[in-house]
Scaffold this active site. Structure first.
Site, PDB file in Angstrom:
ATOM      1  N   CYS A   1      71.748 -24.978  91.877  1.00 31.93           N
ATOM      2  CA  CYS A   1      72.238 -23.907  91.029  1.00 31.93           C
ATOM      3  C   CYS A   1      71.119 -22.919  90.696  1.00 31.93           C
ATOM      4  O   CYS A   1      70.581 -22.269  91.579  1.00 31.93           O
ATOM      5  CB  CYS A   1      72.887 -24.513  89.783  1.00 31.93           C
ATOM      6  SG  CYS A   1      73.824 -23.388  88.755  1.00 31.93           S
ATOM      7  N   HIS A   2      70.733 -22.799  89.428  1.00 36.73           N
ATOM      8  CA  HIS A   2      69.655 -21.912  89.004  1.00 36.73           C
ATOM      9  C   HIS A   2      68.276 -22.596  89.052  1.00 36.73           C
ATOM     10  O   HIS A   2      67.272 -21.968  88.744  1.00 36.73           O
ATOM     11  CB  HIS A   2      69.909 -21.408  87.577  1.00 36.73           C
ATOM     12  CG  HIS A   2      71.027 -20.418  87.469  1.00 36.73           C
ATOM     13  ND1 HIS A   2      72.358 -20.782  87.535  1.00 36.73           N
ATOM     14  CD2 HIS A   2      71.015 -19.079  87.301  1.00 36.73           C
ATOM     15  CE1 HIS A   2      73.112 -19.708  87.398  1.00 36.73           C
ATOM     16  NE2 HIS A   2      72.323 -18.653  87.257  1.00 36.73           N
TER      17      HIS A   2
END
Length: 184
Positions: free
Chosen positions: A112-113
């Protein structure tokens, strides 16, 4: 599942606001594969996750970041969430911890991030990677080749886009962590 990771120690670096499912499911998969997985955080005592749309559970911190030594671990997991990697990438101890894994050629998995912290640690140049789509420009500007795929591996670096990718992410993470160090 066989104990592919027996005897391996994995650091899971998080700060407040990590995406809860991106810690829970990979940590469970690592432990099922025989790894000893430690939650490492700049927070003391506990660190709170984010559960999709609101604050989630609190998790015990196994090792405070100030006492954590990258050399004590075989691999690194970087869960996402928006807040978590944003805090980590501005924390010089966290950046140095991540950079130590990269410099040593130890496998790293980020979802994800999570790759935001890898950018700050200067660990993405020349790497083929994926992430949450909003990081595409950040990763490209840092020298990575960004692709929109469920899971991407490149010389011991495993990346995925989102929670839906966790099954594929876990499979590749365990495979890369079992292989150990990779030359860049």
């Amino acid at each position: 599942m066989t104990q592919k990771l027996a005897g391996k120690k994995v650091a899971i670096l998080v700060d407040k606001g990590f995406e809860q499912i991106e810690l829970e499911k990979p940590k469970a998969a690592l432990e099922e594969a025989g790894a000893e997985a430690h939650i490492i955080s700049p927070q003391s005592g506990t660190v709170r996750g984010w559960d999709m749309t609101d604050w989630g559970k609190e998790y015990n911190v196994d090792v405070n970041l100030k006492q954590a030594v990258a050399a004590d671990y075989d691999a690194l997991l970087l869960p996402g969430g928006v807040m978590n990697p944003d805090y980590l990438r501005t924390n010089q101890q966290a950046v140095a911890f991540v950079r130590a894994f990269s410099d040593a050629g130890k496998p790293i998995a980020a979802i994800c991030h999570g790759p935001w912290t890898l950018i700050e640690a200067q660990a993405v140049q020349g790497r083929r990677m994926t992430s949450w789509p909003s990081l595409k420009t950040d990763l490209t500007n840092a020298g990575a080749q960004w692709v929109d795929e469920e899971v991407v591996t490149h010389n011991g670096l495993v990346t995925s886009r989102k929670p839906d990718d966790i099954p594929a992410f876990n499979k590749k993470m365990i495979e890369e962590f079992a292989e150990g160090k990779h030359e860049r």
